[in-house]
Design an enzyme around this catalytic site. Structure first.
Site, PDB file in Angstrom:
ATOM      1  N   CYS A  94      -0.465  -1.896  -2.123  1.00 28.67           N
ATOM      2  CA  CYS A  94      -0.999  -1.627  -0.782  1.00 28.67           C
ATOM      3  C   CYS A  94      -2.354  -2.291  -0.508  1.00 28.67           C
ATOM      4  O   CYS A  94      -2.399  -3.483  -0.292  1.00 28.67           O
ATOM      5  CB  CYS A  94      -1.017  -0.125  -0.542  1.00 28.67           C
ATOM      6  SG  CYS A  94      -0.969   0.260   1.223  1.00 28.67           S
ATOM      7  N   HIS A 192       3.627   2.885  -2.828  1.00 33.16           N
ATOM      8  CA  HIS A 192       2.915   3.863  -3.660  1.00 33.16           C
ATOM      9  C   HIS A 192       3.985   4.793  -4.219  1.00 33.16           C
ATOM     10  O   HIS A 192       5.137   4.475  -4.265  1.00 33.16           O
ATOM     11  CB  HIS A 192       1.973   4.718  -2.801  1.00 33.16           C
ATOM     12  CG  HIS A 192       0.791   4.007  -2.271  1.00 33.16           C
ATOM     13  ND1 HIS A 192      -0.350   3.849  -2.999  1.00 33.16           N
ATOM     14  CD2 HIS A 192       0.548   3.451  -1.064  1.00 33.16           C
ATOM     15  CE1 HIS A 192      -1.257   3.233  -2.255  1.00 33.16           C
ATOM     16  NE2 HIS A 192      -0.741   2.972  -1.080  1.00 33.16           N
TER      17      HIS A 192
HETATM   18  N1  GLN Z   1      -6.162   0.431   4.221  1.00 29.39           N
HETATM   19  C1  GLN Z   1      -4.955  -0.303   4.160  1.00 29.39           C
HETATM   20  C2  GLN Z   1      -4.041  -0.062   5.345  1.00 29.39           C
HETATM   21  O1  GLN Z   1      -4.085   0.975   5.961  1.00 29.39           O
HETATM   22  C3  GLN Z   1      -4.239  -0.005   2.859  1.00 29.39           C
HETATM   23  C4  GLN Z   1      -3.812   1.430   2.742  1.00 29.39           C
HETATM   24  C5  GLN Z   1      -3.271   1.804   1.405  1.00 29.39           C
HETATM   25  O2  GLN Z   1      -3.665   1.270   0.366  1.00 29.39           O
HETATM   26  N2  GLN Z   1      -2.400   2.802   1.382  1.00 29.39           N
HETATM   27  O3  GLN Z   1      -3.240  -0.895   5.689  1.00 29.39           O
END
Ligand code: GLN
Length: 246
Positions: A94, A192
């Site tokens: 992510c 995740h």
């Molecule tokens: N901040 C990033 C987004 O919202 C990654 C989020 C995350 O790692 N879950 O796209």
């Protein structure tokens, strides 16, 4: 005895939704096979030792945390690019995935990425949240990967190769039908969940690639299968739930 050195970049900042479970899975699956593992956590201002790293992990983070990490990463940009270029294994989830790209544009603000992958990320109006199932074909194996995604960013992977095809969920941008990127030994994904405890076959692919990179083809001699009955059952339940509800 074989040894793998795993470097976990900024676990104090990039640690959403149980990302640390990915490290625990890699470690356990090595120990169960008699492979020694060293885990090196890079926090604060400390620097990673990429010359002695066999697998580099970056987790996910909020936009705020990504900004903090971004400035640290720029100091080691060349080292990480060289590491990836020479076949070093990277797993990025992510926020970590986005940071491997060219940039993550959040309205007026732009977070500079490492440029390991030629991909661009733009923050959309809403977040793409939910469980996800992918179909992947890697190293001669075709299998399904289950996970959870929660991202505001939409990633345009341009000419890079996707990690998998989305069977249920959003993926890179909610419309292309593709998820993540696989380039050389760089595995990048929005999943995740955490990713590796739920998908042990992917954990083993990462470990095998790291062993081959370090020891050559003989590195995976004796790398046998483990009994993953519970993981397989859990994956089947999620696949059933997500793929038959349409
Ligand atoms: N901040 C990033 C987004 O919202 C990654 C989020 C995350 O790692 N879950 O796209």
């Amino acid at each position: 005895m074989k040894i793998l050195n795993i470097t976990h970049l900024y676990p104090d900042l990039l640690n959403l939704y149980g990302d640390r479970g990915n490290i625990a899975t890699l470690e356990k699956r090595c120990v169960w096979r008699g492979i020694e593992v060293n885990i090196h956590e890079v926090t604060g201002e400390s620097m990673p030792d990429l010359k002695h790293t066999d697998l580099l992990f970056l987790g996910g983070g909020s936009d705020r945390e990504q900004k903090l990490v971004c400035s640290k990463l720029q100091h080691i940009r060349n080292e990480i690019c060289d590491y990836a270029e020479s076949g070093g294994v990277i797993a990025a989830v992510c926020g970590g995935y986005q940071l491997l790209g060219n940039f993550y544009q959040m309205g007026e603000e732009t977070i500079q990425g490492l440029g390991v992958l030629d991909i661009d990320t733009y923050r959309g109006e809403d977040r793409l949240i939910g469980n996800i199932v992918l179909q992947c074909s890697i190293d001669g194996q075709t299998f399904r990967v289950v996970g959870f995604e929660n991202h505001g960013g939409r990633t345009d992977i341009k000419k890079e190769t996707a990690l998998g095809k989305v069977l249920s969920g959003y993926g890179n941008d909610g419309k292309s039908g593709f998820e993540g990127v696989l380039k050389k030994n760089v595995f990048a994904t929005y999943l995740h969940g955490p990713l590796l405890p739920k998908n042990p076959m992917l954990a083993d692919i990462l470990l095998k690639r790291a062993l081959i990179q370090k020891y050559g083809p003989d590195g995976i001699v004796g790398f046998g299968a483990l009994e993953d009955l519970l993981e397989e059952e859990a994956s089947q339940v999620m696949q059933q739930r997500l793929l038959t509800r349409k």
